[in-house]
Write a protein that holds these residues in place. Sequence first.
Motif, PDB file in Angstrom:
ATOM      1  N   SER A  74       0.830  -1.226  -0.031  1.00 58.44           N
ATOM      2  CA  SER A  74      -0.044   0.010  -0.042  1.00 58.44           C
ATOM      3  C   SER A  74       0.878   1.182   0.178  1.00 58.44           C
ATOM      4  CB  SER A  74      -0.991   0.119   1.228  1.00 58.44           C
ATOM      5  OG  SER A  74      -1.629   1.275   1.368  1.00 58.44           O
ATOM      6  N   THR A  75       0.389   2.400  -0.660  1.00 55.80           N
ATOM      7  CA  THR A  75       1.105   3.446  -0.595  1.00 55.80           C
ATOM      8  C   THR A  75       0.435   4.632   0.425  1.00 55.80           C
ATOM      9  OG1 THR A  75      -0.139   4.358  -2.600  1.00 55.80           O
ATOM     10  CG2 THR A  75       2.013   3.196  -3.076  1.00 55.80           C
ATOM     11  N   GLY A  76      -0.757   4.202   0.693  1.00 55.03           N
ATOM     12  CA  GLY A  76      -1.613   5.188   1.789  1.00 55.03           C
ATOM     13  C   GLY A  76      -0.735   5.275   3.121  1.00 55.03           C
ATOM     14  N   GLY A  77      -0.975   6.441   3.784  1.00 55.88           N
ATOM     15  CA  GLY A  77      -0.387   6.699   5.166  1.00 55.88           C
ATOM     16  C   GLY A  77      -1.136   5.556   6.066  1.00 55.88           C
ATOM     17  N   GLY A  78      -0.483   5.192   7.014  1.00 52.62           N
ATOM     18  CA  GLY A  78      -1.026   4.080   8.015  1.00 52.62           C
ATOM     19  C   GLY A  78      -1.175   2.682   7.034  1.00 52.62           C
ATOM     20  N   GLN A  88      -9.638   5.562   5.215  1.00 51.67           N
ATOM     21  CA  GLN A  88      -9.407   6.483   4.055  1.00 51.67           C
ATOM     22  C   GLN A  88     -10.089   6.271   2.660  1.00 51.67           C
ATOM     23  OE1 GLN A  88      -5.147   5.573   3.475  1.00 51.67           O
ATOM     24  NE2 GLN A  88      -4.680   7.162   5.156  1.00 51.67           N
ATOM     25  N   GLY A  89     -10.871   5.014   3.061  1.00 52.09           N
ATOM     26  CA  GLY A  89     -11.881   4.809   1.883  1.00 52.09           C
ATOM     27  C   GLY A  89     -11.171   3.649   0.826  1.00 52.09           C
ATOM     28  N   ARG A 128      -3.104   3.412  -5.776  1.00 52.44           N
ATOM     29  CA  ARG A 128      -3.499   4.644  -5.412  1.00 52.44           C
ATOM     30  C   ARG A 128      -4.346   4.788  -4.477  1.00 52.44           C
ATOM     31  NH1 ARG A 128      -4.424   6.768  -9.880  1.00 52.44           N
ATOM     32  NH2 ARG A 128      -6.622   6.539 -10.087  1.00 52.44           N
ATOM     33  N   ASN A 129      -5.384   3.844  -4.687  1.00 52.31           N
ATOM     34  CA  ASN A 129      -6.511   3.915  -3.674  1.00 52.31           C
ATOM     35  C   ASN A 129      -6.928   2.370  -3.212  1.00 52.31           C
ATOM     36  OD1 ASN A 129      -8.326   5.261  -2.043  1.00 52.31           O
ATOM     37  ND2 ASN A 129     -10.183   4.839  -3.559  1.00 52.31           N
ATOM     38  N   THR A 130      -5.891   1.610  -3.392  1.00 48.76           N
ATOM     39  CA  THR A 130      -6.220   0.043  -3.159  1.00 48.76           C
ATOM     40  C   THR A 130      -5.194  -0.375  -2.313  1.00 48.76           C
ATOM     41  OG1 THR A 130      -7.435  -0.297  -5.149  1.00 48.76           O
ATOM     42  CG2 THR A 130      -6.602  -2.035  -4.146  1.00 48.76           C
ATOM     43  N   THR A 131      -5.426  -1.165  -1.220  1.00 49.83           N
ATOM     44  CA  THR A 131      -4.459  -1.755  -0.474  1.00 49.83           C
ATOM     45  C   THR A 131      -4.473  -3.304  -0.975  1.00 49.83           C
ATOM     46  OG1 THR A 131      -4.510  -0.111   1.411  1.00 49.83           O
ATOM     47  CG2 THR A 131      -3.890  -2.657   1.863  1.00 49.83           C
ATOM     48  N   VAL A 132      -3.495  -3.971  -1.134  1.00 45.73           N
ATOM     49  CA  VAL A 132      -3.361  -5.261  -1.526  1.00 45.73           C
ATOM     50  C   VAL A 132      -2.621  -6.143  -0.422  1.00 45.73           C
ATOM     51  CG1 VAL A 132      -2.225  -7.251  -3.129  1.00 45.73           C
ATOM     52  CG2 VAL A 132      -3.185  -4.942  -3.809  1.00 45.73           C
TER      53      VAL A 132
END
Length: 586
Positions: A74-78, A88-89, A128-132
Amino acid sequence: MLPLFLSVFLLASSPTAPPADWSTPFERSNGNTTATYDQCIAYYQRLGKTYKEITVREAGETDSGRPLHEVVISTGGGKADPATARRQGRRVVLIQNGIHPGEPEGIDASMMLARDLVQKPELRQLLRNTTVVLIPIYNIGGALNRNSTTRVNQNGPESYGFRGNARNLDLNRDYVKQDSRNARSFATLFQRWQPDIFLDNHTSNGADYQYTMTLIPTQKDKLHPALSQYLTAQLLPSLYQGMNQKQWPLTPYVDFPGRTPDARGLVGFLETPRYSTGYAALFNTIGFVTETHMLKAFAPRVRATYDFMKVLLQTVQAQDDALAQARIAAAQQLAAQQDFPVAWQLDTTRAETFTFRGYLGHLKPSEVSGQPRLYYNQQEPYTKPIPFYNSFRATTTVRRPAAYLIPQAWGEVVERLRRAGVQLQRLRQDTALTADFYHIDDYKTSSRPYEGHYLHSQVQVTTQPQAARFLRGDYVALLNQPAARYLVEVLEPQATDSFFAWGFFDSVLQQKEHFSDYVFEDLAADLLRQQPALRLRLEKLKKENAAFAANGSAQLEWVYRNSPHYEKAYLRYPIARWLGGTLPVD
């Protein structure tokens, strides 16, 4: 000391360090090698140390004694925190590999995909908006039991793992009963992430045909309508189109009632909750099982699996809002749902038409027996429309109770409910109440063990309101919670994969007390004198049934069963259905 210009010259002219080698064991081989368990985990750990977008951590115990791992990309925070991802949706895609380690394409394809998601800019944007979330190898015990012979129908790789786990369980039958530590760890991991999409990578058995990959989606009629509509109208068409563009045309899983697929068509696979995707569907997660074709070479099977995962992530990103809205609508439908189907049957009156690419099947004499045997002639390919039966109708439906009352004695059941995210409350005092109980009128039990259990089926029940006493600390599972469908399908005894069907309540199927004939004869006679209505019922039965009238033991048994001495717990399902009202709970 060297002059400055000489130092600069030497540094400029020295050879650069070679780039890191991120090739996988599969890529370094002749295309017919799959990574071992140690190679696989070491590869992910190396990725995790190098790329901040990848987190590798232990996710619970397995029967092998080695831990289950999860790989979060994932590239998102947390990035590695499920709660943050939901806040974060972000969409969550959970990919599982190696449940059957003799079917290892997903193991190798996922190693390459994890690397490429962080190294290739065109794939990195899929995060960008997906966590694998990857499970590198689910059946670790089977992966360690490596051999080259047990997949007798399969074309490579050179060596591979075994289907059974360390306890010789088929883990793709263990999601409800959870005999294995693997399944218990999975349930916890699944509830932490609550994925939008779940993918389980496999290799097929069965017929010969032209396709490299077949696909099992969650059975559409078992999904809530909003998810079913989204799956059939948007998600599946995009996946088929995307794979077709990559020269991997898809077909529904090749399961068929005839001698060959074109004889009578294909039938949809009904994945009840014992299977991975059937279990996921209980929580409004859309599931897929990829089944690459056993007779194709290993390398194209791995490449097709890699491309499917990439197409899946591309589709999830493109349909982000539609997927999110479908799950929200399904949750709302679940909250309002009053009737729950718990058993299903194929509707043979309804069929779609699917253009299938197969090989003609013929018969020839067997060199072993001399009897006719089937073979497929790959020199006779065909492309033609065949029927596809993929509609199922509910055969048993139950009404939603307000709550289930679960005696604390059934600890194995309570443990599984908790792992499934069920919210439980406890009675704070001993409580006498009247609730609906099931009486088990009839059932069939398999004559041979299946995955360590003698399964019950064709369960018939009678519902009876009864006064009962529950103890302080007994459990209350209210149905106004997200796990409502799970509760219904595991606690209603008529459900295909209920805890009753798996034998969790077998002790109530055995009578614990009885009588001695010569003692009870006098008690029975007194009872019939004291209760004239009971005697009239007995006499009526004797007139209607000559065999019963001639059988003194049967008559004595009848009186016993209609007396206060007959044990109430015998054949009474111990979990009560509470239809409403106030309960003294903590």
